[in-house]
Design an enzyme around this catalytic site. Structure first.
Site, PDB file in Angstrom:
ATOM      1  N   TYR A  38     -19.886  75.384  80.037  1.00 26.01           N
ATOM      2  CA  TYR A  38     -21.021  74.501  80.339  1.00 26.01           C
ATOM      3  C   TYR A  38     -21.733  73.932  79.115  1.00 26.01           C
ATOM      4  CZ  TYR A  38     -20.081  76.806  84.766  1.00 26.01           C
ATOM      5  OH  TYR A  38     -19.448  77.282  85.884  1.00 26.01           O
ATOM      6  N   HIS A 116     -20.228  67.519  87.642  1.00 26.56           N
ATOM      7  CA  HIS A 116     -19.983  68.892  87.181  1.00 26.56           C
ATOM      8  C   HIS A 116     -19.752  68.849  85.682  1.00 26.56           C
ATOM      9  CE1 HIS A 116     -19.575  70.201  91.304  1.00 26.56           C
ATOM     10  NE2 HIS A 116     -18.827  69.132  91.496  1.00 26.56           N
TER      11      HIS A 116
HETATM   12  C1  DQA Z   1     -20.383  73.576  88.027  1.00 24.16           C
HETATM   13  C2  DQA Z   1     -19.033  74.123  88.472  1.00 24.16           C
HETATM   14  C3  DQA Z   1     -19.186  75.118  89.605  1.00 24.16           C
HETATM   15  O1  DQA Z   1     -17.917  75.630  90.007  1.00 24.16           O
HETATM   16  C4  DQA Z   1     -20.044  76.290  89.153  1.00 24.16           C
HETATM   17  O2  DQA Z   1     -20.265  77.179  90.226  1.00 24.16           O
HETATM   18  C5  DQA Z   1     -21.323  75.850  88.541  1.00 24.16           C
HETATM   19  C6  DQA Z   1     -21.357  74.671  87.686  1.00 24.16           C
HETATM   20  C7  DQA Z   1     -20.246  72.673  86.795  1.00 24.16           C
HETATM   21  O3  DQA Z   1     -21.221  71.989  86.485  1.00 24.16           O
HETATM   22  O4  DQA Z   1     -19.223  72.672  86.131  1.00 24.16           O
HETATM   23  O5  DQA Z   1     -22.339  76.535  88.668  1.00 24.16           O
HETATM   24  O6  DQA Z   1     -20.907  72.791  89.085  1.00 24.16           O
END
Ligand code: DQA
Length: 164
Positions: A38, A116
């Site tokens: 992230y 995402h």
């Molecule tokens: C997310 C991807 C999801 O699978 C995960 O549960 C997240 C973050 C992303 O921003 O990459 O919490 O949405």
């Protein structure tokens, strides 16, 4: 000669178009949470840069994060009352589980972009399915925090044309 007073009609300024950014659970931990997936940018930094971009374009931007499904749903319901034109949403873990959050977006019928940070398709199989993608205008994943900016730029460029 006395000047005649003319009644000045001061038209109320047009309300700025509004865009809502919704962040799902655990995204409040951005910056320290699994940076390999992230990145290291905090949520407040992301929101601040989006707010600056929106302001420069004359758009009001609200950002909302919650770790609770019901709170996210209620924020989306409120968006309809507020005349929000478009939503950028990262449903986070709810992406893969929440029919109720999907239903909320369908109910208010506000166009939205799904974002995402990570590429959910290169990760565990349970992340490959999203309950949101088939309703979204578009989906951006795997581009880190830039995904939010790209989503906002898209909406700012299209807000008057496609979104009424
Ligand atoms: C997310 C991807 C999801 O699978 C995960 O549960 C997240 C973050 C992303 O921003 O990459 O919490 O949405």
């Amino acid at each position: 000669m006395t000047k005649r007073k003319t009644a000045k009609t001061t038209a109320a300024p047009e309300p700025k178009p509004r865009i809502l950014v919704v962040h799902g659970p655990n995204l409040n931990l951005l910056g320290t949470r699994e940076p390999e997936h992230y990145g290291r940018m905090t949520l407040s930094h992301i929101n601040l840069s989006l707010a600056r971009l929106a302001e420069a374009a004359g758009v009001e931007l609200d950002a909302f994060q919650s770790n609770h499904e019901g709170a996210l749903i209620e924020r989306i319901h409120a968006a309809r009352e507020q005349g929000v034109r478009a939503i950028i949403i990262n449903p986070a873990g709810y992406t893969h589980t929440s029919v109720a959050l999907r239903d909320a977006l369908a109910a208010v019928a506000i166009p939205f972009v799904e974002v995402h940070l990570s590429n959910i398709h290169t990760r565990e199989p349970f992340r490959h399915h999203s309950y949101f993608s088939d309703l979204a205008i578009g989906v951006i994943c795997g581009l880190g925090h830039d995904g939010y900016r790209l989503a906002l730029e898209y909406l700012l460029n299209n807000i008057d044309i496609n979104i009424e």
